[in-house]
Write a protein that holds these residues in place. Structure first.
Motif, PDB file in Angstrom:
ATOM      1  N   GLY A 109      -4.143  24.700  -2.613  1.00 36.94           N
ATOM      2  CA  GLY A 109      -5.439  24.297  -2.066  1.00 36.94           C
ATOM      3  C   GLY A 109      -5.928  25.294  -1.039  1.00 36.94           C
ATOM      4  O   GLY A 109      -5.213  26.217  -0.648  1.00 36.94           O
ATOM      5  N   LEU A 110      -7.161  25.105  -0.601  1.00 37.55           N
ATOM      6  CA  LEU A 110      -7.747  25.999   0.394  1.00 37.55           C
ATOM      7  C   LEU A 110      -7.235  25.661   1.789  1.00 37.55           C
ATOM      8  O   LEU A 110      -6.786  24.536   2.044  1.00 37.55           O
ATOM      9  CB  LEU A 110      -9.279  25.896   0.376  1.00 37.55           C
ATOM     10  N   GLY A 112      -7.207  24.476   5.453  1.00 39.35           N
ATOM     11  CA  GLY A 112      -7.993  23.451   6.144  1.00 39.35           C
ATOM     12  C   GLY A 112      -8.122  22.153   5.382  1.00 39.35           C
ATOM     13  O   GLY A 112      -8.661  21.172   5.895  1.00 39.35           O
ATOM     14  N   ALA A 113      -7.625  22.132   4.146  1.00 36.62           N
ATOM     15  CA  ALA A 113      -7.729  20.897   3.349  1.00 36.62           C
ATOM     16  C   ALA A 113      -6.670  19.871   3.743  1.00 36.62           C
ATOM     17  O   ALA A 113      -6.758  18.708   3.361  1.00 36.62           O
ATOM     18  CB  ALA A 113      -7.609  21.227   1.855  1.00 36.62           C
ATOM     19  N   GLY A 114      -5.665  20.316   4.504  1.00 33.94           N
ATOM     20  CA  GLY A 114      -4.600  19.397   4.910  1.00 33.94           C
ATOM     21  C   GLY A 114      -3.399  19.447   3.994  1.00 33.94           C
ATOM     22  O   GLY A 114      -2.654  18.474   3.875  1.00 33.94           O
ATOM     23  N   LYS A 115      -3.191  20.580   3.350  1.00 31.04           N
ATOM     24  CA  LYS A 115      -2.131  20.724   2.343  1.00 31.04           C
ATOM     25  C   LYS A 115      -0.722  20.536   2.927  1.00 31.04           C
ATOM     26  O   LYS A 115       0.099  19.814   2.350  1.00 31.04           O
ATOM     27  CB  LYS A 115      -2.264  22.094   1.678  1.00 31.04           C
ATOM     28  N   THR A 116      -0.442  21.198   4.064  1.00 32.07           N
ATOM     29  CA  THR A 116       0.893  21.125   4.656  1.00 32.07           C
ATOM     30  C   THR A 116       1.222  19.700   5.108  1.00 32.07           C
ATOM     31  O   THR A 116       2.313  19.184   4.851  1.00 32.07           O
ATOM     32  CB  THR A 116       1.000  22.107   5.846  1.00 32.07           C
ATOM     33  N   THR A 117       0.267  19.043   5.757  1.00 28.26           N
ATOM     34  CA  THR A 117       0.470  17.652   6.184  1.00 28.26           C
ATOM     35  C   THR A 117       0.636  16.748   4.972  1.00 28.26           C
ATOM     36  O   THR A 117       1.484  15.849   4.960  1.00 28.26           O
ATOM     37  CB  THR A 117      -0.723  17.173   7.040  1.00 28.26           C
ATOM     38  N   THR A 118      -0.167  16.981   3.940  1.00 28.68           N
ATOM     39  CA  THR A 118      -0.090  16.160   2.728  1.00 28.68           C
ATOM     40  C   THR A 118       1.256  16.342   2.027  1.00 28.68           C
ATOM     41  O   THR A 118       1.813  15.379   1.481  1.00 28.68           O
ATOM     42  CB  THR A 118      -1.250  16.501   1.769  1.00 28.68           C
ATOM     43  N   ALA A 119       1.787  17.566   2.033  1.00 23.05           N
ATOM     44  CA  ALA A 119       3.104  17.812   1.434  1.00 23.05           C
ATOM     45  C   ALA A 119       4.158  16.942   2.115  1.00 23.05           C
ATOM     46  O   ALA A 119       5.012  16.333   1.444  1.00 23.05           O
ATOM     47  CB  ALA A 119       3.465  19.291   1.558  1.00 23.05           C
ATOM     48  N   ALA A 120       4.089  16.856   3.444  1.00 24.39           N
ATOM     49  CA  ALA A 120       5.041  16.022   4.194  1.00 24.39           C
ATOM     50  C   ALA A 120       4.806  14.538   3.920  1.00 24.39           C
ATOM     51  O   ALA A 120       5.758  13.756   3.793  1.00 24.39           O
ATOM     52  CB  ALA A 120       4.918  16.312   5.690  1.00 24.39           C
ATOM     53  N   LYS A 121       3.536  14.134   3.833  1.00 21.90           N
ATOM     54  CA  LYS A 121       3.221  12.735   3.514  1.00 21.90           C
ATOM     55  C   LYS A 121       3.803  12.357   2.148  1.00 21.90           C
ATOM     56  O   LYS A 121       4.379  11.280   1.967  1.00 21.90           O
ATOM     57  CB  LYS A 121       1.702  12.518   3.482  1.00 21.90           C
ATOM     58  N   LEU A 122       3.642  13.256   1.184  1.00 23.88           N
ATOM     59  CA  LEU A 122       4.137  13.017  -0.169  1.00 23.88           C
ATOM     60  C   LEU A 122       5.663  12.933  -0.176  1.00 23.88           C
ATOM     61  O   LEU A 122       6.248  12.071  -0.859  1.00 23.88           O
ATOM     62  CB  LEU A 122       3.660  14.143  -1.090  1.00 23.88           C
ATOM     63  N   ALA A 123       6.295  13.811   0.604  1.00 24.32           N
ATOM     64  CA  ALA A 123       7.759  13.790   0.702  1.00 24.32           C
ATOM     65  C   ALA A 123       8.233  12.432   1.229  1.00 24.32           C
ATOM     66  O   ALA A 123       9.218  11.866   0.744  1.00 24.32           O
ATOM     67  CB  ALA A 123       8.232  14.915   1.622  1.00 24.32           C
ATOM     68  N   VAL A 221      -4.707  19.993  -3.428  1.00 26.32           N
ATOM     69  CA  VAL A 221      -5.169  19.199  -2.281  1.00 26.32           C
ATOM     70  C   VAL A 221      -6.579  19.661  -1.925  1.00 26.32           C
ATOM     71  O   VAL A 221      -6.803  20.848  -1.669  1.00 26.32           O
ATOM     72  CB  VAL A 221      -4.231  19.377  -1.070  1.00 26.32           C
ATOM     73  N   VAL A 222      -7.530  18.738  -1.947  1.00 22.76           N
ATOM     74  CA  VAL A 222      -8.913  19.089  -1.615  1.00 22.76           C
ATOM     75  C   VAL A 222      -9.459  18.174  -0.524  1.00 22.76           C
ATOM     76  O   VAL A 222      -9.084  17.007  -0.427  1.00 22.76           O
ATOM     77  CB  VAL A 222      -9.862  19.050  -2.843  1.00 22.76           C
ATOM     78  N   PHE A 237      -9.491  26.181  -9.551  1.00 22.40           N
ATOM     79  CA  PHE A 237      -8.023  26.192  -9.509  1.00 22.40           C
ATOM     80  C   PHE A 237      -7.445  25.829 -10.873  1.00 22.40           C
ATOM     81  O   PHE A 237      -6.465  26.416 -11.320  1.00 22.40           O
ATOM     82  CB  PHE A 237      -7.510  25.206  -8.453  1.00 22.40           C
ATOM     83  N   ASP A 238      -8.063  24.852 -11.526  1.00 19.13           N
ATOM     84  CA  ASP A 238      -7.569  24.434 -12.832  1.00 19.13           C
ATOM     85  C   ASP A 238      -7.716  25.555 -13.862  1.00 19.13           C
ATOM     86  O   ASP A 238      -6.826  25.792 -14.681  1.00 19.13           O
ATOM     87  CB  ASP A 238      -8.317  23.180 -13.300  1.00 19.13           C
ATOM     88  N   GLU A 239      -8.840  26.259 -13.809  1.00 21.70           N
ATOM     89  CA  GLU A 239      -9.085  27.345 -14.759  1.00 21.70           C
ATOM     90  C   GLU A 239      -8.151  28.530 -14.532  1.00 21.70           C
ATOM     91  O   GLU A 239      -7.667  29.144 -15.476  1.00 21.70           O
ATOM     92  CB  GLU A 239     -10.548  27.813 -14.650  1.00 21.70           C
TER      93      GLU A 239
END
Length: 450
Positions: A109-110, A112-123, A221-222, A237-239
């Motif tokens: 993801g780009l 500022g989208a919250g990717k690192t925090t989301t990775a921890a949330k998912l974990a 993550v968007v 990203f999908d393409e």
């Protein structure tokens, strides 16, 4: 434009439909024109809106609807069903490898989208399901990214694999997977680098990782606050790299919300989870039917029940019930009930899922959630200014005690008097309603001070 605004506008349209005894084709078309404008203002993709309105109109002007007993409600039901279909109809899980086999999930993801925090949330979500998860720091560019992942991993009780910022991300990923295989981990989550915008270097790095390690699930993550841009990012990203699903962050904020209604239709990829707050527990499974209900102001009672089951302390709830059964209603109970509410995300989170009190607040405009939260904070301060004896035995209250409590809480004595009066009224109400606490039917909000 937030979901709040979209929800309010849609509810106003539906209110007009309900008020009509019979509907004409012109009534339906006029209502759908309003729906179309509300969706476009919420930044839903234009092509998606056009198709959505067309599908609703074709169903809504059929003979069964127009000649029915309550055509207004039938049209609302059709809008709800088409909105669910638009967002994917079925809930989609992240597909894990069978048994104890290792699953590698790449987060992208780009910045500022919250990717690192989301990775921890998912974990944390996977850990609660009994999985052994390894978070992997592959973002070697953003200052603080590795440290942020380590801090969040520690909070979640999940191990973080890091090799610093001098090793190539693809080599970090390889080493992490090797470490996971040797130590019987079930899931590896790769937190990859983002950029401020999509560029060739970022895409090449992601492609290199996928070419050199087996990635089972690629999760994008968007940021929902970017509205239509979030949909464009997902498509690109999908393409270029390929994605299996999307996590939408910041859906609790001042978002245009259109991303939630457009991503599945534009990319064909499901929304897996939605981020509904800053806390590491604020990641909800995405249910298209529940989200449609929230948007249309119908509430989301199922998610509310699940939050209660996950967050409420059973022992604490039993203590509250026992006190209420014996009519031992005191200020200690007030504090405990407020603690339970905080665990569920606070008053605004609860009201956001209650039918008629949700995002649009269309049916109960007099509720000022921010003011209610502040009032609860003042109440808490007043009770904490009491001695333990005063909390357990409110009959001890006299003018001098109330003055001392008011000074300690930094409020006017009138606020203390108001709270004591409210307390007495609630105590009387509990005394008059002994049947409300029947065994096995403990309510979620017993004793909650709101």
């Amino acid at each position: 434009m937030a979901f709040d605004s979209l929800s309010e506008k849609l509810q106003n349209v539906f209110k007009n439909l309900r008020s009509k005894g019979r509907l004409t084709e012109d009534d339906v078309k006029a209502a759908l024109k309003e729906v179309k404008m509300a969706l476009l203002e919420a930044d839903v993709n234009f092509k998606v809106v056009k198709q959505f309105v067309k599908d609703v109109q074709e169903r809504a002007i059929g003979q069964d609807v127009m000649n029915g007993l309550n055509p207004g409600q039938m049209v609302i039901k059709i809008v709800n069903e088409e909105m669910v279909k638009l967002m994917g109809s079925e809930t989609t899980e992240i597909k894990l490898q069978p048994g104890k086999a290792l699953t590698v999930i790449m987060m992208e993801g780009l910045q500022g989208a919250g990717k690192t925090t989301t990775a921890a949330k998912l974990a944390g979500k996977f850990k609660l399901k009994g999985k052994k998860v390894l978070l992997t720091a592959c973002d070697i560019y953003r200052p603080g990214a590795i440290e942020q992942l380590q801090i969040n991993g520690e909070k979640q009780g999940v191990e973080v694999f890091s090799m610093g910022d001098k090793i190539k991300p693809v080599n970090i990923a390889k080493a992490a997977i090797e470490h996971a295989a040797k130590n019987e981990f079930n899931i590896v989550i790769l937190d990859t680098a983002g950029r401020l915008h999509i560029d060739d270097d970022m895409m090449a790095e992601l492609q290199e990782i996928k070419e050199n390690v087996t990635v089972h699930q690629t999760v994008l993550v968007v940021d929902a606050m970017t509205g239509q841009d979030a949909v464009n990012v997902a498509k690109m990203f999908d393409e270029k790299v390929g994605i299996d699903g999307v996590i939408l962050t910041k859906l609790d904020g001042d978002t245009r919300g259109g991303a939630a209604l457009s991503i599945r239709a534009v990319t064909g990829k499901p929304i897996l989870y939605v981020g509904m707050g800053e806390k590491l527990s604020d990641l909800e499974q995405f249910y298209p039917d529940r989200m449609a209900s929230r948007i249309l102001g119908m509430g989301d009672v199922l998610t509310l029940i699940e939050k209660a089951q996950a967050d409420i302390d059973e022992e604490q709830a039993k203590r509250i019930e026992q006190k209420m059964r014996k009519n031992e209603f005191d200020f200690e109970m007030y504090l405990e009930s407020m603690s339970q509410m905080k665990k569920m995300g606070g008053l605004s989170s609860i009201l956001g899922m209650m039918p008629g009190l949700g995002m649009g607040k269309g049916k109960m405009p007099e509720i000022d959630q921010e003011a209610a939260e502040k009032n609860m904070a003042r109440t808490e301060a007043i009770i904490y200014s009491m001695t333990p004896e005063e909390r357990r035995n409110p009959s001890l209250m006299n003018p001098s005690r109330k003055n001392r409590i008011a000074k300690g809480a930094g409020v006017d004595i009138a606020e203390v008097n108001r709270l004591v009066k409210q307390f007495e009224q609630m105590k009387k109400m509990m005394k008059q309603m002994p049947g409300m606490m029947k065994k096995g039917k403990r309510g979620m909000f017993k004793g909650l001070p709101f």
